[in-house]
Design a protein around this motif. Structure first.
Motif, PDB file in Angstrom:
ATOM      1  N   ASN A   1       0.849  -1.187   0.000  1.00 26.86           N
ATOM      2  CA  ASN A   1       0.000   0.000   0.000  1.00 26.86           C
ATOM      3  C   ASN A   1       0.887   1.240   0.000  1.00 26.86           C
ATOM      4  N   ASP A   2       0.518   2.215  -0.810  1.00 20.74           N
ATOM      5  CA  ASP A   2       1.351   3.411  -0.921  1.00 20.74           C
ATOM      6  C   ASP A   2       0.507   4.546  -1.501  1.00 20.74           C
ATOM      7  N   SER A   3       1.131   5.705  -1.647  1.00 26.48           N
ATOM      8  CA  SER A   3       0.454   6.836  -2.264  1.00 26.48           C
ATOM      9  C   SER A   3       1.477   7.770  -2.890  1.00 26.48           C
ATOM     10  N   PHE A   4       1.025   8.563  -3.834  1.00 21.03           N
ATOM     11  CA  PHE A   4       1.856   9.591  -4.448  1.00 21.03           C
ATOM     12  C   PHE A   4       0.949  10.719  -4.924  1.00 21.03           C
ATOM     13  N   LYS A   5       1.562  11.850  -5.211  1.00 17.75           N
ATOM     14  CA  LYS A   5       0.790  13.024  -5.571  1.00 17.75           C
ATOM     15  C   LYS A   5       0.528  13.092  -7.075  1.00 17.75           C
ATOM     16  N   VAL A   6      -0.707  13.433  -7.399  1.00 16.16           N
ATOM     17  CA  VAL A   6      -1.107  13.712  -8.776  1.00 16.16           C
ATOM     18  C   VAL A   6      -1.837  15.048  -8.756  1.00 16.16           C
ATOM     19  N   ALA A   7      -1.258  16.049  -9.437  1.00 17.29           N
ATOM     20  CA  ALA A   7      -1.843  17.399  -9.433  1.00 17.29           C
ATOM     21  C   ALA A   7      -2.067  17.889  -8.002  1.00 17.29           C
ATOM     22  N   ASN A   8      -1.042  17.613  -7.145  1.00 14.27           N
ATOM     23  CA  ASN A   8      -1.061  18.038  -5.750  1.00 14.27           C
ATOM     24  C   ASN A   8      -2.151  17.385  -4.901  1.00 14.27           C
ATOM     25  N   LYS A   9      -2.738  16.318  -5.425  1.00 15.86           N
ATOM     26  CA  LYS A   9      -3.714  15.548  -4.678  1.00 15.86           C
ATOM     27  C   LYS A   9      -3.203  14.114  -4.514  1.00 15.86           C
ATOM     28  N   PRO A  10      -3.398  13.505  -3.320  1.00 18.38           N
ATOM     29  CA  PRO A  10      -2.871  12.151  -3.107  1.00 18.38           C
ATOM     30  C   PRO A  10      -3.640  11.086  -3.894  1.00 18.38           C
ATOM     31  N   PHE A  11      -2.889  10.233  -4.553  1.00 17.56           N
ATOM     32  CA  PHE A  11      -3.463   9.037  -5.186  1.00 17.56           C
ATOM     33  C   PHE A  11      -3.022   7.853  -4.334  1.00 17.56           C
ATOM     34  N   ARG A  12      -3.955   7.214  -3.691  1.00 18.23           N
ATOM     35  CA  ARG A  12      -3.667   6.075  -2.808  1.00 18.23           C
ATOM     36  C   ARG A  12      -4.003   4.778  -3.533  1.00 18.23           C
ATOM     37  N   TYR A  13      -3.145   3.792  -3.371  1.00 21.60           N
ATOM     38  CA  TYR A  13      -3.380   2.524  -4.059  1.00 21.60           C
ATOM     39  C   TYR A  13      -2.884   1.364  -3.201  1.00 21.60           C
ATOM     40  N   GLY A  14      -3.390   0.196  -3.505  1.00 20.71           N
ATOM     41  CA  GLY A  14      -2.981  -1.020  -2.824  1.00 20.71           C
ATOM     42  C   GLY A  14      -2.953  -2.198  -3.784  1.00 20.71           C
ATOM     43  N   ILE A  15      -2.033  -3.110  -3.544  1.00 21.46           N
ATOM     44  CA  ILE A  15      -1.895  -4.318  -4.361  1.00 21.46           C
ATOM     45  C   ILE A  15      -1.795  -5.508  -3.406  1.00 21.46           C
ATOM     46  N   GLN A  16      -2.593  -6.506  -3.621  1.00 20.38           N
ATOM     47  CA  GLN A  16      -2.532  -7.741  -2.846  1.00 20.38           C
ATOM     48  C   GLN A  16      -2.468  -8.930  -3.815  1.00 20.38           C
ATOM     49  N   ALA A  17      -1.674  -9.929  -3.454  1.00 18.78           N
ATOM     50  CA  ALA A  17      -1.540 -11.100  -4.334  1.00 18.78           C
ATOM     51  C   ALA A  17      -1.346 -12.358  -3.496  1.00 18.78           C
ATOM     52  N   THR A  18      -1.903 -13.464  -3.975  1.00 19.15           N
ATOM     53  CA  THR A  18      -1.710 -14.773  -3.347  1.00 19.15           C
ATOM     54  C   THR A  18      -1.300 -15.785  -4.417  1.00 19.15           C
ATOM     55  N   LEU A  19      -0.478 -16.718  -4.019  1.00 15.65           N
ATOM     56  CA  LEU A  19      -0.040 -17.805  -4.897  1.00 15.65           C
ATOM     57  C   LEU A  19       0.034 -19.070  -4.067  1.00 15.65           C
ATOM     58  N   GLY A  20      -0.550 -20.131  -4.570  1.00 14.24           N
ATOM     59  CA  GLY A  20      -0.553 -21.384  -3.821  1.00 14.24           C
ATOM     60  C   GLY A  20      -0.348 -22.594  -4.704  1.00 14.24           C
ATOM     61  N   ASP A  21       0.033 -23.676  -4.075  1.00 15.70           N
ATOM     62  CA  ASP A  21       0.246 -24.940  -4.790  1.00 15.70           C
ATOM     63  C   ASP A  21       0.046 -26.076  -3.796  1.00 15.70           C
ATOM     64  N   TYR A  22      -0.675 -27.093  -4.200  1.00 16.40           N
ATOM     65  CA  TYR A  22      -0.781 -28.273  -3.354  1.00 16.40           C
ATOM     66  C   TYR A  22      -1.033 -29.497  -4.224  1.00 16.40           C
ATOM     67  N   GLN A  23      -0.619 -30.640  -3.727  1.00 16.13           N
ATOM     68  CA  GLN A  23      -0.802 -31.912  -4.413  1.00 16.13           C
ATOM     69  C   GLN A  23      -1.374 -32.920  -3.432  1.00 16.13           C
ATOM     70  N   ARG A  24      -2.327 -33.719  -3.916  1.00 14.47           N
ATOM     71  CA  ARG A  24      -2.920 -34.771  -3.096  1.00 14.47           C
ATOM     72  C   ARG A  24      -2.473 -36.130  -3.645  1.00 14.47           C
ATOM     73  N   THR A  25      -1.849 -36.925  -2.800  1.00 17.34           N
ATOM     74  CA  THR A  25      -1.264 -38.204  -3.225  1.00 17.34           C
ATOM     75  C   THR A  25      -1.749 -39.323  -2.330  1.00 17.34           C
ATOM     76  N   ILE A  26      -2.113 -40.441  -2.931  1.00 18.41           N
ATOM     77  CA  ILE A  26      -2.546 -41.612  -2.164  1.00 18.41           C
ATOM     78  C   ILE A  26      -1.305 -42.319  -1.615  1.00 18.41           C
ATOM     79  N   THR A  27      -1.272 -42.535  -0.310  1.00 19.82           N
ATOM     80  CA  THR A  27      -0.120 -43.180   0.340  1.00 19.82           C
ATOM     81  C   THR A  27      -0.434 -44.589   0.831  1.00 19.82           C
ATOM     82  N   LYS A  28      -1.727 -44.959   0.814  1.00 24.90           N
ATOM     83  CA  LYS A  28      -2.098 -46.312   1.238  1.00 24.90           C
ATOM     84  C   LYS A  28      -3.334 -46.740   0.472  1.00 24.90           C
ATOM     85  N   TYR A  29      -3.243 -47.881  -0.211  1.00 22.20           N
ATOM     86  CA  TYR A  29      -4.400 -48.448  -0.905  1.00 22.20           C
ATOM     87  C   TYR A  29      -4.050 -49.874  -1.322  1.00 22.20           C
ATOM     88  N   ASN A  30      -5.014 -50.768  -1.193  1.00 26.73           N
ATOM     89  CA  ASN A  30      -4.767 -52.176  -1.490  1.00 26.73           C
ATOM     90  C   ASN A  30      -4.901 -52.440  -2.987  1.00 26.73           C
TER      91      ASN A  30
END
Length: 333
Positions: free
Chosen positions: A18-47
């Protein structure tokens, strides 16, 4: 006692700025959020000590798709034509009914004794080099589970204007386009004469219309001419095997929501005894960038067919999500 064990391993990363900067002497406020995930499901027991792919087995990743690698279709050049009989040339594998079931062809089109393949028939890769494509040639065509999933959002405000955008994405993973498969394969009896996708017009043909009559085309030169622009195999085999042609990349980037708002100046609203009045417009599912040929890469099975295709990642013609637009008003007194 449980008959199987399933292990899920994964990770998730979340960052924000999150940050801000001036545009024409007025504050422009902005925010960036990001998520990244990974998962694997593996069978470890089965007849299943023999690891038969028709069932679960130890080491199997959930969402695997097993089937045949498609090698196009048999052409006239794959055969020797002697005394009105098509016989496969040396080194070109045949197909078995274990892979396709009964495969219809004109009775006038004769093939060598014991041979299934004919010009226009589906051609599959002979993985084990046995000379015939059967159940031993089934391979892993990919996994429904994506390599990475996540999303990111952008928001900001300047003077009385605010905005917010939320994206989701998937990198990797497969979707099995069952809807297209059902149109371009199977139905050796009931499939004839039904309405089909326009793509079927590009399938190999064994009949031609001559003087208003439907006649089989058997002679190699004529058959080659008739199918100079053919793109697909003749689709009327009995079974509908899982084929690599219909296993597609499910990666996508989707703009889930975009909102733009405007807050009326307080000099206006206080006169009406209101603290804040904000007008906004929100669009939902505005676009999805993907290479998937179906309606939507985020699919589940059609509920009516769930007993036959219960696994996520199968597109059985599920209706795509709607694009929506909302106009709203927030009032604070």
């Amino acid at each position: 006692a449980n008959c199987a064990d399933l292990r899920t391993n994964g990770w998730e990363l979340s960052v924000s700025w999150n940050d801000s900067f001036k545009v024409a002497n007025k504050p422009f406020r902005y925010g960036i959020q990001a998520t990244l995930g990974d998962y694997q499901r593996t069978i470890t027991k089965y007849n299943n000590p023999d690891k038969l792919i028709s069932d679960h087995y130890v080491g199997k990743k959930m969402g695997e798709i097993w089937g045949y690698e498609v090698d196009g279709f048999y052409t006239v050049d794959d055969f020797d034509y002697v005394d009105g009989v098509y016989k496969l040339k040396a080194g070109i594998p045949d197909i078995s009914t274990a892979a396709t079931g009964t495969y219809r062809r004109p009775s006038e089109l004769q093939v060598a004794d014991g041979q299934i393949a004919f010009p226009g028939a589906l051609k599959l890769q002979d993985v084990d080099k046995s000379g015939i494509v059967d159940l031993d040639d089934v391979v892993d065509l990919g996994e429904v589970q994506a390599k990475h999933t996540g999303g990111f959002s952008l928001n900001g405000n300047y003077k009385n204007i605010d905005f917010g955008a939320n994206f989701t994405y998937q990198i990797g993973g497969k979707v099995y386009n069952v809807a297209t498969m059902s149109q371009l394969s199977g139905g050796k009896e009931t499939g004839l004469g039904l309405n089909k996708y326009k793509d079927l017009a590009g399938a190999f043909q064994l009949y031609d219309i001559q003087n208003g009559n439907l006649v089989p085309v058997i002679e190699p030169t004529a058959l080659k001419q008739l199918n100079a622009n053919a793109k697909y195999a003749l689709p009327y085999y009995e079974d509908a095997p899982i084929l690599s042609d219909y296993v597609e990349d499910a990666s996508y980037l989707r703009l889930n929501t975009l909102t733009v708002g405007y807050t009326l100046p307080k000099a206006w609203t206080t006169k009406a005894y209101m603290q804040k009045v904000r007008i906004y417009v929100t669009g939902g599912n505005l676009f999805c960038i993907t290479g998937y040929s179906g309606l939507d890469p985020e699919v589940n099975s059609d509920p009516d067919k769930a007993k036959s295709y219960p696994t996520l990642g199968l597109d059985w013609g599920a209706y795509m999500r709607a694009r929506t637009f909302t106009v709203g008003l927030n009032v604070e007194f």
